[in-house]
Enzyme design. Sequence first.
Site, PDB file in Angstrom:
ATOM      1  N   SER A  94       0.851  -1.189   0.000  1.00  6.18           N
ATOM      2  CA  SER A  94       0.000   0.000   0.000  1.00  6.18           C
ATOM      3  C   SER A  94       0.879   1.227   0.000  1.00  6.18           C
ATOM      4  O   SER A  94       1.986   1.211   0.544  1.00  6.18           O
ATOM      5  CB  SER A  94      -0.927   0.004   1.223  1.00  6.18           C
ATOM      6  N   HIS A 108      -3.170   7.677  -3.493  1.00  7.45           N
ATOM      7  CA  HIS A 108      -3.130   6.451  -2.687  1.00  7.45           C
ATOM      8  C   HIS A 108      -3.339   5.265  -3.605  1.00  7.45           C
ATOM      9  O   HIS A 108      -4.009   5.354  -4.641  1.00  7.45           O
ATOM     10  CB  HIS A 108      -4.254   6.499  -1.637  1.00  7.45           C
ATOM     11  N   HIS A 147      -7.477   8.910 -15.509  1.00  9.70           N
ATOM     12  CA  HIS A 147      -8.486   7.919 -15.858  1.00  9.70           C
ATOM     13  C   HIS A 147      -8.167   7.208 -17.175  1.00  9.70           C
ATOM     14  O   HIS A 147      -8.551   6.037 -17.350  1.00  9.70           O
ATOM     15  CB  HIS A 147      -9.866   8.566 -15.901  1.00  9.70           C
ATOM     16  N   GLY A 261      -1.866  -5.594  13.338  1.00  3.90           N
ATOM     17  CA  GLY A 261      -0.770  -5.080  12.524  1.00  3.90           C
ATOM     18  C   GLY A 261       0.003  -3.981  13.238  1.00  3.90           C
ATOM     19  O   GLY A 261      -0.359  -3.542  14.333  1.00  3.90           O
TER      20      GLY A 261
END
Length: 310
Positions: A94, A108, A147, A261
């Site tokens: 991530s 992100h 996009h 985590g």
Amino acid sequence: MAHEHLDDVKRYLLDLQDRLCEGLAAVDGKAGFKEESWTREEGGGGRSRVIENGAVFEKGGVNYSHVYGATLPPSATAARPELAGRSFHAVGVSWVLHPENPHVPTSHGNVRFFIAEKAGEPPVWWFGGGFDLTPFYPVMEDVLHWHRVAKAACEPFGDEVYPRYKAWCDDYFYLKHRDETRGVGGLFFDDLNAGGFEQCFAFQRAVGDSFLDAYVPIVERRKHDAWSEHERDFQLYRRGRYVEFNLVWDRGTLFGLQSGGRTESILMSMPPYVRWEYGFTPEPGSPEARLTEEFLRPRDWLDEASPSDA
């Protein structure tokens, strides 16, 4: 067979983390990523990489993790109660980037793979991931580029894939308590296992591999734009929305915390500076008002684009 798949995905994700860090450090031009490895008492660990106080990125991170345990946490089984009580492996990368310049969008992304197992039953596996863009002073050229790259990544897998995962992104990154999208969207997919492992893994790679192509040209175009304290204040105010989404709605944050985590790595996504202002309303007709009026709602960006937007 399931764990052979896990090893294949892990090799890809570790390489993706390296490539993302190299590409983002290059566009920053000043700071590099610092790495910290960590382990988890319940099983697994990861390597966190953070960039701070760069020429472009005020803060950013690209994290790899592989965690496993005896029972899937509630965030992973809420939508799939049939998986409750299964042991699991979860592996993923991530990333989040918070530029200092208000004209460079925050972004992100993540790609992840789960295996859930139970004695006497075949393993259940699935992929998830995507990426999204959060501009504060959006430029239509950038939104369309973003996009177009997302659509190109999806095209080899069918004409219906981009519209489906674009719509899912709009729906997922929606702040219900604010009645607005977090940004201008992108792609989001989860629970992907239709078509077999090889096809699903290829799609995950297509998404992960396209992120730098989508984001770096936007950063290069905007990173030298002049900005004012007024624009910086607005950026910090809008970053509050980012924090609200991650702490209130984001399933990944909940999964990380509920599965034991590493908290520092999970909350790496938070911006370094942010502010809230009670009852803030942008001045009518201002660039700040244009953000919410024109951009923070689901739109078919590519279908609505005019030749002058290209």
